[in-house]
Design a protein around this motif. Structure first.
Motif, PDB file in Angstrom:
ATOM      1  N   ILE A   1       0.825  -1.210   0.000  1.00  0.00           N
ATOM      2  CA  ILE A   1       0.000   0.000   0.000  1.00  0.00           C
ATOM      3  C   ILE A   1       0.860   1.262   0.000  1.00  0.00           C
ATOM      4  N   ASN A   2       2.121   1.127  -0.440  1.00  0.00           N
ATOM      5  CA  ASN A   2       3.013   2.276  -0.489  1.00  0.00           C
ATOM      6  C   ASN A   2       2.414   3.388  -1.337  1.00  0.00           C
ATOM      7  N   ASN A   3       1.769   3.008  -2.435  1.00  0.00           N
ATOM      8  CA  ASN A   3       1.032   3.959  -3.271  1.00  0.00           C
ATOM      9  C   ASN A   3      -0.451   3.686  -3.080  1.00  0.00           C
ATOM     10  N   PRO A   4      -1.139   4.443  -2.226  1.00  0.00           N
ATOM     11  CA  PRO A   4      -2.540   4.162  -1.938  1.00  0.00           C
ATOM     12  C   PRO A   4      -3.438   4.207  -3.168  1.00  0.00           C
ATOM     13  N   ASN A   5      -3.001   4.908  -4.198  1.00  0.00           N
ATOM     14  CA  ASN A   5      -3.801   4.991  -5.424  1.00  0.00           C
ATOM     15  C   ASN A   5      -3.700   3.730  -6.270  1.00  0.00           C
ATOM     16  N   ALA A   6      -2.712   2.894  -5.962  1.00  0.00           N
ATOM     17  CA  ALA A   6      -2.524   1.682  -6.754  1.00  0.00           C
ATOM     18  C   ALA A   6      -1.998   0.547  -5.883  1.00  0.00           C
ATOM     19  N   PRO A   7      -2.816   0.049  -4.940  1.00  0.00           N
ATOM     20  CA  PRO A   7      -2.373  -1.079  -4.114  1.00  0.00           C
ATOM     21  C   PRO A   7      -2.121  -2.304  -4.977  1.00  0.00           C
ATOM     22  N   THR A   8      -1.106  -3.076  -4.583  1.00  0.00           N
ATOM     23  CA  THR A   8      -0.673  -4.198  -5.408  1.00  0.00           C
ATOM     24  C   THR A   8      -0.465  -5.444  -4.559  1.00  0.00           C
TER      25      THR A   8
END
Length: 213
Positions: free
Chosen positions: A14-21
């Protein structure tokens, strides 16, 4: 902890909340049968603890997630009941379970490869590293443990809706001496039939309850 027969543990970046992977999937070894899905989960100190409903195989599992992309299975334990919720503090895992005599079950997690149930796990008269909820009139109360929150020397236990006036849904327990867990206070919350206290959070002098009502 996902509702899947395989890869019950999911790790999401979730480091980039706009693009969880999704970065890792892991199965629970030896788990099969009609209820193999992930039911509950907790994290503490680079370890993840996963619980399932009663099923073929063990219902409580421990993973090392020091490298979150490679969850490493460390051990598991047969609870023989649903593990509805998990809280972890220090070297103890606190499980909210469907066990009639152990709605709260405490597991020593110091050595995940050698886990064991508390002494006298099925003994209703002994609260040795477990808690058997009873009604205020001393009668049996067998509704399931559904949620658990631990803060300091206190555990907050939520259960399935109770039926009798003398029964309680919400308990505050003193766990400072695990060999003799004692009730500090309890409450009949009074929600609908077949409902549960599904989650608990405690801040300062307030307990916040999530219910299925």
């Amino acid at each position: 902890a996902q509702h899947s027969a395989t890869n019950q543990l999911v790790v999401i970046d979730i480091n980039n909340p706009n693009a969880p992977t999704v970065v890792a999937l892991a199965p629970l070894p030896g788990v099969a049968g009609v209820n193999p899905e992930g039911q509950s989960i907790a994290y503490n100190d680079n370890r993840v603890y996963v619980g399932t409903n009663r099923t073929i195989g063990h219902e409580f599992h421990v993973f090392d997630v020091s490298d979150p992309t490679i969850p490493l299975f460390l051990g598991s334990l047969e609870i023989n009941h649903n593990v509805n919720d998990i809280a972890v503090a220090d070297t103890t895992a606190y499980l909210a379970t469907t066990a009639d005599y152990a709605e709260l079950t405490m597991i020593d997690i110091t050595n995940p490869s050698s886990l064991s149930l508390p002494p006298l796990y099925t003994e209703p008269l002994t609260n040795n590293k477990k808690y058997n909820a009873i009604a205020t009139d001393g009668s049996a109360s067998t509704e399931d443990g559904w949620s658990i929150y631990v803060l300091g020397n206190y555990a907050y236990l939520g259960r399935t809706r109770v039926n009798l006036v003398a029964e309680r849904d919400f308990y505050i327990l003193d766990i400072g001496m695990p060999d003799t867990i004692t009730e500090i206070g309890s409450l009949r919350v009074g929600f609908g039939s077949n409902k549960q206290i599904s989650s608990i959070s405690v801040q300062y002098h307030k307990a916040f309850l999530g219910t299925t009502d």
